[in-house]
Design a protein around this motif. Structure first.
Motif, short mmCIF file in Angstrom:
data_model
loop_
_atom_site.label_atom_id
_atom_site.label_comp_id
_atom_site.label_asym_id
_atom_site.label_seq_id
_atom_site.Cartn_x
_atom_site.Cartn_y
_atom_site.Cartn_z
N GLU A 375 60.40 7.21 -8.60
CA GLU A 375 61.06 7.18 -7.29
C GLU A 375 60.89 8.51 -6.55
N TRP A 376 60.94 9.61 -7.28
CA TRP A 376 60.81 10.92 -6.65
C TRP A 376 59.41 11.09 -6.06
N ARG A 377 58.39 10.78 -6.84
CA ARG A 377 57.03 10.95 -6.33
C ARG A 377 56.76 9.99 -5.19
N ARG A 378 57.29 8.79 -5.26
CA ARG A 378 57.09 7.85 -4.15
C ARG A 378 57.76 8.38 -2.88
N ALA A 379 58.93 8.98 -3.03
CA ALA A 379 59.60 9.57 -1.88
C ALA A 379 58.80 10.72 -1.30
N MET A 380 58.24 11.57 -2.15
CA MET A 380 57.43 12.70 -1.67
C MET A 380 56.19 12.20 -0.92
#
Length: 460
Positions: A375-380
């Motif tokens: 989720e973090w990398r997708r948000a970035m």
């Protein structure tokens, strides 16, 4: 880094030289760089090596070691080994100047292992091939460079057809390309051009197709747009029925199966039918043919004998109530109650001891680590493609809310090696004090993959 040196020929499967900086971490990956040389990377801190292991120091290629740890490190280790009579543990400086492409390669391998989001595997492999070639350029030995380039050419060819198809599809359908995606595709296609120039024996159809598709895309689609409509934020809670079990990500690599395993009583209650949806429409046969399942007694922890799962698709899958491929198998209960067992799916190549319960601390923490990473990398990636401030990203806001419920202690790392819940909240709110390397983990060696950028762009 801390160096552990063992006496040559001592055996026992222990590397003769091991450099490590290894506090416990959940999102790690290991890459074999050459004969007897492997490196470890932590996705929560990809700015440096987590470990470097050399099985046979004298036989290892010095060119490769120099690119990975630097000349001064090799010189120091040689001095230490000269008078070694027993195992020695000491601190040794490691240089990172030339290791950038090698760390990027290790990051790609680790993301391939852990990142549970839809990705085009051909795009990931295409970037891996290009990075392999870039890493080869750091080697002094011409013969070693040529060998590494040859490996990169093979992988690049394997991915060329789907890469050119993807580029052609963009040329036919995209109204504009976000600059972040364009730049990433440009690096990959430039890498393909560089590999094509080293192919002997005339034109190469695979590389030519990529070059033609890229040229057409550049002419057909303007660059500079941003994503105005981001994908809908969805957080799956999984099947909450008693006859379900979570997949253990330690035992199955990412993007093979979904996150939950269903069990349905069959054969009059003497067995359970295990049903695990595949992650995507295509599952490589080399993986599909080796997935196993075993039942684990929730009370005693005893594991039943494993059986091989079968991949069903089309009409065979529809009978299980899904339109996508599923892994399934009827597994005998051997006198146990279906309520007293949990299903444990594993790939023999990643097998570990099964968790006793679905609430096992290590299992829950590892699933949380994979979830936060994805989720973090997708948000970035969404922020890069939309040029949206992180304080306005709905995915980050929702992730923070989920972690507030999942991690009661704000000062506790959300997983081993990761930031605390409070650090994540401060970062999302643009507050000072977020110094954990996690927050720079999508820069440098941890830059978003072209496959990550393409997935978000395609899902808009």
């Amino acid at each position: 880094m801390i160096a552990v040196l063992t006496v040559p020929g001592s055996g026992g499967g222990v590397p003769e030289v091991r450099l490590a900086d290894e506090p416990p971490a959940d999102l790690t990956g290991t890459t074999q760089l050459g004969a007897g040389v492997s490196v470890g990377i932590d996705l929560a801190d990809p700015g440096g090596w987590r470990s470097v292991a050399v099985d046979g120091w004298d036989a290892a290629d010095r060119d490769l070691l120099e690119a990975v740890v630097g000349q001064d490190c090799i010189r120091r280790l040689n001095q230490l080994r000269a008078g070694l009579v027993s195992q020695l543990t000491t601190e040794v400086p490691v240089e990172a100047a030339r290791s950038g492409p090698w760390r990027r390669l290790a990051v790609i391998d680790a993301l391939d292992r852990w990142l549970q989001v839809p990705l085009d595997q051909a795009l990931l492999d295409a970037e891996r091939a290009v990075v392999r070639a870039r890493a080869a350029r750091t080697l002094r030995s011409r013969s070693l460079r040529e060998h590494r380039n040859g490996q990169a050419v093979v992988l690049a060819r394997r991915s060329a057809g789907e890469l050119s198809t993807y580029l052609t599809g963009l040329a036919n359908s995209a109204s504009s390309l976000p600059r972040a995606l364009y730049s990433s595709l440009s690096r990959v296609t430039s890498g393909y051009a560089g590999l094509a120039s080293q192919v002997t024996g005339g034109p190469d159809e695979c590389f030519d197709a990529v070059a033609e598709a890229w040229s057409r895309l550049k002419l057909a689609v303007p660059v500079g747009g941003v994503l105005k409509q981001l994908p809908t934020v969805q957080f799956g809670g999984g099947d909450s029925t008693s006859l379900s079990s979570p997949v253990d990500p330690r035992q199955v690599r990412a993007r093979v199966v979904a996150t939950e395993i269903r069990m349905v009583e069959s054969r009059g209650g003497s067995a359970v039918r295990v049903v695990v949806p595949a992650f995507g429409a295509r599952v490589p046969s080399v993986i599909a043919d080796q997935l196993m399942v075993r039942l684990v007694d929730r009370r005693s922890g005893e594991a039943h004998a494993p059986v091989r799962l079968k991949l069903r698709s089309g009409r065979d899958a529809e009978q299980f109530g899904v339109g996508a491929p599923v892994f399934t198998q009827d597994v005998p209960l051997r006198g146990a109650s279906a309520d007293d067992v949990r299903a444990d799916v594993f790939d023999p190549g990643y097998e570990t001891s099964p968790a006793l319960t679905d609430g096992d601390d290590e299992l829950v923490r590892q699933r949380r680590a994979q979830f936060v990473l994805s989720e973090w990398r997708r948000a970035m990636v969404e922020i890069r493609l939309s040029r949206q401030p992180k304080t306005r990203n709905r995915r980050l806001a929702r992730l923070t809310a989920v972690l507030n419920q999942a991690v009661p202690d704000a000062d506790e790392p959300v997983f081993r090696g990761g930031p605390t819940r409070d650090e994540i909240s401060r970062y999302v709110d643009a507050a000072p004090g977020t110094v954990h390397p996690w927050f720079t983990g999508t820069r440098g060696a941890g830059e978003p993959l072209v496959a990550e950028l393409a997935a978000v762009h395609q899902a808009r």
